[in-house]
Design a protein around this motif. Sequence first.
Motif, PDB file in Angstrom:
ATOM      1  N   VAL A 157       0.843  -1.200   0.000  1.00 36.53           N
ATOM      2  CA  VAL A 157       0.000   0.000   0.000  1.00 36.53           C
ATOM      3  C   VAL A 157       0.876   1.248   0.000  1.00 36.53           C
ATOM      4  O   VAL A 157       0.697   2.169  -0.812  1.00 36.53           O
ATOM      5  N   GLU A 158       1.850   1.290   0.906  1.00 39.69           N
ATOM      6  CA  GLU A 158       2.700   2.472   1.029  1.00 39.69           C
ATOM      7  C   GLU A 158       3.581   2.666  -0.209  1.00 39.69           C
ATOM      8  O   GLU A 158       3.750   3.799  -0.694  1.00 39.69           O
ATOM      9  N   ILE A 159       4.155   1.579  -0.712  1.00 32.31           N
ATOM     10  CA  ILE A 159       5.021   1.686  -1.888  1.00 32.31           C
ATOM     11  C   ILE A 159       4.200   2.080  -3.112  1.00 32.31           C
ATOM     12  O   ILE A 159       4.643   2.883  -3.947  1.00 32.31           O
ATOM     13  N   GLY A 160       2.995   1.517  -3.232  1.00 33.17           N
ATOM     14  CA  GLY A 160       2.121   1.910  -4.336  1.00 33.17           C
ATOM     15  C   GLY A 160       1.861   3.403  -4.345  1.00 33.17           C
ATOM     16  O   GLY A 160       1.911   4.062  -5.392  1.00 33.17           O
ATOM     17  N   LYS A 161       1.604   3.975  -3.171  1.00 35.32           N
ATOM     18  CA  LYS A 161       1.384   5.419  -3.078  1.00 35.32           C
ATOM     19  C   LYS A 161       2.658   6.186  -3.427  1.00 35.32           C
ATOM     20  O   LYS A 161       2.612   7.208  -4.117  1.00 35.32           O
ATOM     21  N   ALA A 162       3.804   5.693  -2.939  1.00 35.76           N
ATOM     22  CA  ALA A 162       5.073   6.362  -3.224  1.00 35.76           C
ATOM     23  C   ALA A 162       5.378   6.362  -4.721  1.00 35.76           C
ATOM     24  O   ALA A 162       6.029   7.284  -5.229  1.00 35.76           O
ATOM     25  N   LEU A 163       4.896   5.334  -5.438  1.00 34.93           N
ATOM     26  CA  LEU A 163       5.116   5.246  -6.881  1.00 34.93           C
ATOM     27  C   LEU A 163       4.064   6.017  -7.679  1.00 34.93           C
ATOM     28  O   LEU A 163       4.114   6.041  -8.908  1.00 34.93           O
ATOM     29  N   GLY A 164       3.100   6.613  -6.969  1.00 32.20           N
ATOM     30  CA  GLY A 164       2.113   7.454  -7.632  1.00 32.20           C
ATOM     31  C   GLY A 164       0.873   6.750  -8.114  1.00 32.20           C
ATOM     32  O   GLY A 164       0.130   7.283  -8.955  1.00 32.20           O
ATOM     33  N   ALA A 165       0.592   5.550  -7.582  1.00 30.81           N
ATOM     34  CA  ALA A 165      -0.590   4.793  -8.007  1.00 30.81           C
ATOM     35  C   ALA A 165      -1.804   5.143  -7.153  1.00 30.81           C
ATOM     36  O   ALA A 165      -1.690   5.667  -6.040  1.00 30.81           O
ATOM     37  N   ARG A 166      -2.969   4.843  -7.675  1.00 36.01           N
ATOM     38  CA  ARG A 166      -4.199   4.847  -6.881  1.00 36.01           C
ATOM     39  C   ARG A 166      -4.322   3.456  -6.264  1.00 36.01           C
ATOM     40  O   ARG A 166      -4.316   2.453  -6.984  1.00 36.01           O
ATOM     41  N   GLY A 184      -2.398   5.041   3.881  1.00 37.91           N
ATOM     42  CA  GLY A 184      -2.437   5.704   2.587  1.00 37.91           C
ATOM     43  C   GLY A 184      -3.378   5.146   1.547  1.00 37.91           C
ATOM     44  O   GLY A 184      -3.448   5.693   0.437  1.00 37.91           O
ATOM     45  N   ALA A 185      -4.109   4.064   1.834  1.00 40.89           N
ATOM     46  CA  ALA A 185      -5.000   3.494   0.817  1.00 40.89           C
ATOM     47  C   ALA A 185      -6.065   4.507   0.407  1.00 40.89           C
ATOM     48  O   ALA A 185      -6.630   5.214   1.244  1.00 40.89           O
ATOM     49  N   ASP A 186      -6.345   4.562  -0.898  1.00 41.43           N
ATOM     50  CA  ASP A 186      -7.345   5.499  -1.414  1.00 41.43           C
ATOM     51  C   ASP A 186      -8.758   4.949  -1.305  1.00 41.43           C
ATOM     52  O   ASP A 186      -9.702   5.694  -1.035  1.00 41.43           O
ATOM     53  N   GLU A 187      -8.913   3.658  -1.553  1.00 40.62           N
ATOM     54  CA  GLU A 187     -10.224   3.008  -1.523  1.00 40.62           C
ATOM     55  C   GLU A 187     -10.122   1.715  -0.723  1.00 40.62           C
ATOM     56  O   GLU A 187      -9.037   1.105  -0.661  1.00 40.62           O
ATOM     57  N   GLY A 289       9.983   9.678   5.561  1.00 39.52           N
ATOM     58  CA  GLY A 289       8.643   9.571   6.115  1.00 39.52           C
ATOM     59  C   GLY A 289       7.595   9.033   5.169  1.00 39.52           C
ATOM     60  O   GLY A 289       6.408   8.973   5.512  1.00 39.52           O
ATOM     61  N   LYS A 290       7.991   8.575   3.964  1.00 41.64           N
ATOM     62  CA  LYS A 290       7.025   8.012   3.019  1.00 41.64           C
ATOM     63  C   LYS A 290       6.592   6.602   3.423  1.00 41.64           C
ATOM     64  O   LYS A 290       5.500   6.153   3.065  1.00 41.64           O
ATOM     65  N   LEU A 291       7.468   5.890   4.130  1.00 43.78           N
ATOM     66  CA  LEU A 291       7.182   4.526   4.578  1.00 43.78           C
ATOM     67  C   LEU A 291       7.216   4.501   6.095  1.00 43.78           C
ATOM     68  O   LEU A 291       8.167   4.989   6.707  1.00 43.78           O
ATOM     69  N   LYS A 292       6.178   3.915   6.695  1.00 40.16           N
ATOM     70  CA  LYS A 292       6.065   3.893   8.151  1.00 40.16           C
ATOM     71  C   LYS A 292       5.705   2.481   8.607  1.00 40.16           C
ATOM     72  O   LYS A 292       4.519   2.152   8.761  1.00 40.16           O
ATOM     73  N   PRO A 293       6.702   1.610   8.791  1.00 37.24           N
ATOM     74  CA  PRO A 293       6.421   0.228   9.200  1.00 37.24           C
ATOM     75  C   PRO A 293       5.580   0.183  10.476  1.00 37.24           C
ATOM     76  O   PRO A 293       5.827   0.932  11.427  1.00 37.24           O
ATOM     77  N   ARG A 294       4.585  -0.698  10.472  1.00 39.29           N
ATOM     78  CA  ARG A 294       3.700  -0.846  11.621  1.00 39.29           C
ATOM     79  C   ARG A 294       4.104  -2.076  12.426  1.00 39.29           C
ATOM     80  O   ARG A 294       4.106  -3.200  11.897  1.00 39.29           O
ATOM     81  N   ILE A 295       4.448  -1.882  13.694  1.00 41.49           N
ATOM     82  CA  ILE A 295       4.766  -2.979  14.608  1.00 41.49           C
ATOM     83  C   ILE A 295       3.582  -3.119  15.557  1.00 41.49           C
ATOM     84  O   ILE A 295       3.349  -2.265  16.415  1.00 41.49           O
ATOM     85  N   SER A 296       2.808  -4.185  15.404  1.00 48.28           N
ATOM     86  CA  SER A 296       1.585  -4.323  16.199  1.00 48.28           C
ATOM     87  C   SER A 296       1.780  -5.137  17.469  1.00 48.28           C
ATOM     88  O   SER A 296       0.869  -5.207  18.296  1.00 48.28           O
ATOM     89  N   GLY A 297       2.968  -5.728  17.654  1.00 47.29           N
ATOM     90  CA  GLY A 297       3.204  -6.487  18.877  1.00 47.29           C
ATOM     91  C   GLY A 297       4.636  -6.960  18.984  1.00 47.29           C
ATOM     92  O   GLY A 297       5.330  -7.102  17.971  1.00 47.29           O
TER      93      GLY A 297
END
Length: 324
Positions: A157-166, A184-187, A289-297
Amino acid sequence: MKALLCKTHGLPETLVVEEVADLEPAAGEVVIGVKAASVNFPDTLIIQNLYQFKPELPFSPGGECAGVVLKVGEGVTSVKPGDSVIAFTGWGAFAEQVCADAGVVIPMPPGVDYNVAASFVMTYGTSYHALKDRGSLQQGETLLVLGASGGVGLAAVEIGKALGARVIAAASTDDKLAVCKAHGADELINYSSENLRERLKSLTDGKGVDVIYDPVGGPFTEQALRSSAWRGRLLVVGFANGEIPRIPLNLTLLKGCSINGVFWGDFVKREPQNNIADLTTLFGWMLDGKLKPRISGSYPLERGGEAIQALMERRVSGKVVINP
């Protein structure tokens, strides 16, 4: 040192923590004191003897870690004792120490937390290789990410946004989709309660999606492929669903589309310089700051089996780590 050991192939509850001998590096090797090791889907397979790589018993799972260099073998000049590093090991990282070939050890970027560093290389490396290299995702195209709340899914999702995709994120619960939206997901599509094909038709005005990122497999793969645009690309990343889909190949003819396999682990071995170039780009994006890894546990070594079980049961959003 202590290590989480697989002594007999099976499910996570069969893993045990035991004292084993400290490690010594051979020529060209590095011994790392592990600060954090992330849990990835291959860890769930390798302990069941279902993965492409099959280490001899007993072994520690864990293919990705961050820590401090303790010792270096003869001929190693790229790192030295005391350096903070990231390593892609294949297995062995769910332990207080791991031994790795110097070629898979890279310096940690300054200012990055060990948990984040341990969770970055495999997921983001896989997703960037998939989208940029295998999928040729272009600015302005539409990307569908299945299993979008998982480790590689959120990275995509994040890389897709960084590459300019929807980016259209698909996941099984509204809570998971909320995480995708925050990254960052659009839909968003909840494929447990919505018809995937109908929603994709509506969201793309009937055109379909240009690139499909699929780490899940199962019944949604064919549905997504049927919803691809002309010259669409289906990226086969994995089968977290447990079912390897059987695709009617006439769909590729009708859509003029392609099905591309993604095996990042072999890409790293076969094309190391291209991998380094990819990681340089990704680390730059993370520091920007374009990529923000999520650590959930995070889990101690003694509860490492629970961490793997949580991933197997698809209860993880982003990544979980083990801290020896």
